[in-house]
Enzyme design. Structure first.
Site, PDB file in Angstrom:
ATOM      1  N   CYS A  58      28.036 -97.819  58.259  1.00  0.00           N
ATOM      2  CA  CYS A  58      26.829 -97.209  58.780  1.00  0.00           C
ATOM      3  C   CYS A  58      27.161 -95.583  58.522  1.00  0.00           C
ATOM      4  O   CYS A  58      27.970 -94.982  58.719  1.00  0.00           O
ATOM      5  CB  CYS A  58      26.762 -97.128  60.112  1.00  0.00           C
ATOM      6  SG  CYS A  58      25.584 -96.064  60.684  1.00  0.00           S
ATOM      7  N   ALA A 103      30.377 -91.386  59.769  1.00  0.00           N
ATOM      8  CA  ALA A 103      30.095 -92.796  59.366  1.00  0.00           C
ATOM      9  C   ALA A 103      31.019 -93.637  59.971  1.00  0.00           C
ATOM     10  O   ALA A 103      32.055 -93.177  60.637  1.00  0.00           O
ATOM     11  CB  ALA A 103      30.173 -92.721  57.823  1.00  0.00           C
ATOM     12  N   LYS A 104      31.024 -94.905  59.720  1.00  0.00           N
ATOM     13  CA  LYS A 104      31.889 -95.911  60.170  1.00  0.00           C
ATOM     14  C   LYS A 104      31.706 -97.065  59.462  1.00  0.00           C
ATOM     15  O   LYS A 104      30.410 -97.772  58.900  1.00  0.00           O
ATOM     16  CB  LYS A 104      31.580 -96.305  61.559  1.00  0.00           C
ATOM     17  CG  LYS A 104      33.117 -96.419  62.325  1.00  0.00           C
ATOM     18  CD  LYS A 104      34.039 -95.473  62.506  1.00  0.00           C
ATOM     19  CE  LYS A 104      35.297 -95.821  63.261  1.00  0.00           C
ATOM     20  NZ  LYS A 104      36.191 -94.584  63.535  1.00  0.00           N
ATOM     21  N   GLY A 105      32.880 -97.957  59.138  1.00  0.00           N
ATOM     22  CA  GLY A 105      32.904 -99.251  58.712  1.00  0.00           C
ATOM     23  C   GLY A 105      33.719-100.287  59.101  1.00  0.00           C
ATOM     24  O   GLY A 105      34.473 -99.897  60.081  1.00  0.00           O
ATOM     25  N   ASP A 144      41.160 -97.070  60.766  1.00  0.00           N
ATOM     26  CA  ASP A 144      40.873 -97.245  62.146  1.00  0.00           C
ATOM     27  C   ASP A 144      41.519 -98.493  62.922  1.00  0.00           C
ATOM     28  O   ASP A 144      42.752 -98.664  62.313  1.00  0.00           O
ATOM     29  CB  ASP A 144      39.345 -97.276  62.328  1.00  0.00           C
ATOM     30  CG  ASP A 144      38.799 -97.115  63.573  1.00  0.00           C
ATOM     31  OD1 ASP A 144      38.688 -95.982  64.154  1.00  0.00           O
ATOM     32  OD2 ASP A 144      38.254 -98.137  64.330  1.00  0.00           O
TER      33      ASP A 144
END
Length: 418
Positions: A58, A103-105, A144
């Protein structure tokens, strides 16, 4: 009110809106991610079978710069969770004034049940799946939960193979040998320890001899516990997914780290030391000076908040406190140092790594740590200024005011395309 991560993040934004000078139309834009992607990731397992995993990315907001955010491997990953985390990263980078968006995944998987070769295959396949939307000036991933330096090295290598040359600044959190920076592994935990110390100073409390409980003893929690211990605090309880230990006289954090290094998890440590076993739920309710949730979202629920006996909560994890719990803690006058400041150390040092890669020049560990502390101190002071000047109900709202105004101003200046 909802206890899901995305609902919490949006509710936190809305709570800050009345105190923030942000145009109504711009604020409406800020609630929606700019782009999301779902990918299917088939890999061959070691037994020859093929398994298809789901992955997400995202990109929430890019008004202030390239998207920035980690990649997590966890069975509980979902698009809503990734979207919430991307939003939190947007406010985090704005609060500490980095030229980034958020953002992040994530990939839905249990990496503990995968071999090294399978994790490598998954990482490379995920990189191929998202590579058209990432890049040094577009979107810069990082580690992460359940990912680290090795996964970032595989990501960099895969992206570089497609590019035809080495592109180290496509990702941060890499090993030093391939463009990583000194201090990155400890950066998030160091930031939590630094901001905890600042909170004790702000509250006119003495950190020396203060009791601390840390829920979650992974990279962030263990570094936080070790550094706070070195600052004079008594870490009296820690836990991981397998359980925890408690000793009111203080724990030997380094000894616990050695035990986990040898055994993989904390379970059984109480048999080898003068400590009692404790579960995560009980740890959250201990009578301590500071409680530091350092694991996953939504662990401090409304019921936990009603029984919580800590004098201070420092959010090392992203989104560990639900909106309902926030209201209870505010009513009880229990200060909460919000995640978007407390755990910002990781993205600050990621930024320094990215700058060093782009300049092809590196700084010493001391220079990195000094810059980390400077940026956190500035963000802390700006949060307190907003808390006082805007008369916000709590520190989280004050932190959001600073972040929302920075991102909102960028949108206003850039305008609305087309």
């Amino acid at each position: 009110m909802t206890d899901d991560a995305l609902g919490n993040m949006l509710a936190q934004m809305e709570a800050a809106e009345p105190y923030a000078d942000v145009d109504e139309g711009v604020f409406e834009r800020l609630k929606h991610p700019e782009r999301t992607l779902k990918v299917s990731l088939p890999i061959e397992r070691d037994d020859g079978s093929v398994e298809v995993y789901e992955g997400f990315r995202c990109q929430f907001d890019s008004a202030r710069g390239p998207y920035k955010g980690g990649i997590r491997y966890h069975p509980g990953v979902s698009m809503d969770e990734v979207t919430a985390l991307a939003g939190w990263m947007t406010w985090k980078t704005a609060l500490v004034d980095l030229p980034y968006g958020g953002a992040k995944g994530g990939v839905v998987c249990d990496p503990t049940e995968m071999s090294r070769r399978e994790r490598e295959s998954l990482t490379r396949r995920y990189t191929e799946g998202i590579r058209r939307m990432i890049g040094p000036d577009v979107d810069v991933p990082a580690p992460d939960i359940n990912t680290g330096q090795q996964e970032m090295a595989w990501l960099m290598d895969t992206y570089s193979m497609y590019g035809g040359y080495v592109i180290p600044d496509v990702v941060t959190g890499k090993p030093i040998e391939v463009g990583g920076t000194a201090g990155r592994v400890e950066a998030t935990g160091r930031g939590v320890a630094i901001t905890t110390r600042r909170m004790f100073e702000y509250l006119d409390r003495d950190l020396d001899g203060a009791t601390v409980a840390v829920q979650g003893f992974g990279n962030v929690g263990s570094v936080t516990a070790r550094l706070l211990s070195s600052m004079g605090a008594d870490v009296v309880a820690v836990s991981d997914v397998s359980g925890g230990v408690h000793d009111p006289d203080g724990l030997d954090v380094m000894d616990i780290e050695r035990y986990i290094s040898e055994n993989g998890v904390m379970a059984g440590y109480e048999d080898d030391a003068a400590a009692d076993a404790i579960d995560n739920d009980h740890l959250l309710r201990l009578d301590v000076d500071a409680l530091i949730p350092a694991a996953i979202e939504n662990v401090i629920t409304e019921s936990v908040a009603e029984e919580l006996r800590a004098d201070l909560v420092v959010e090392a994890a992203n989104g560990p406190t639900t909106v309902a719990a926030d209201a209870v803690l505010r009513e009880r006058d229990v200060p909460v140092l919000p995640d978007i400041l407390a755990n910002a150390g990781g993205v600050i040092v990621s930024y320094l790594e990215w700058v060093q890669n782009s300049q092809q020049y590196s700084w010493s560990l001391q220079e990195v740590n000094d810059d980390l502390e400077l940026k956190l101190a500035r963000g802390f002071d700006e949060m307190l200024d907003a808390y006082t000047a805007r008369e916000t109900p709590d520190l989280r709202t004050a932190a959001y005011v600073v972040a929302l105004e920075r991102v909102g101003k960028a949108h206003e200046i850039r305008g609305l395309f087309p």
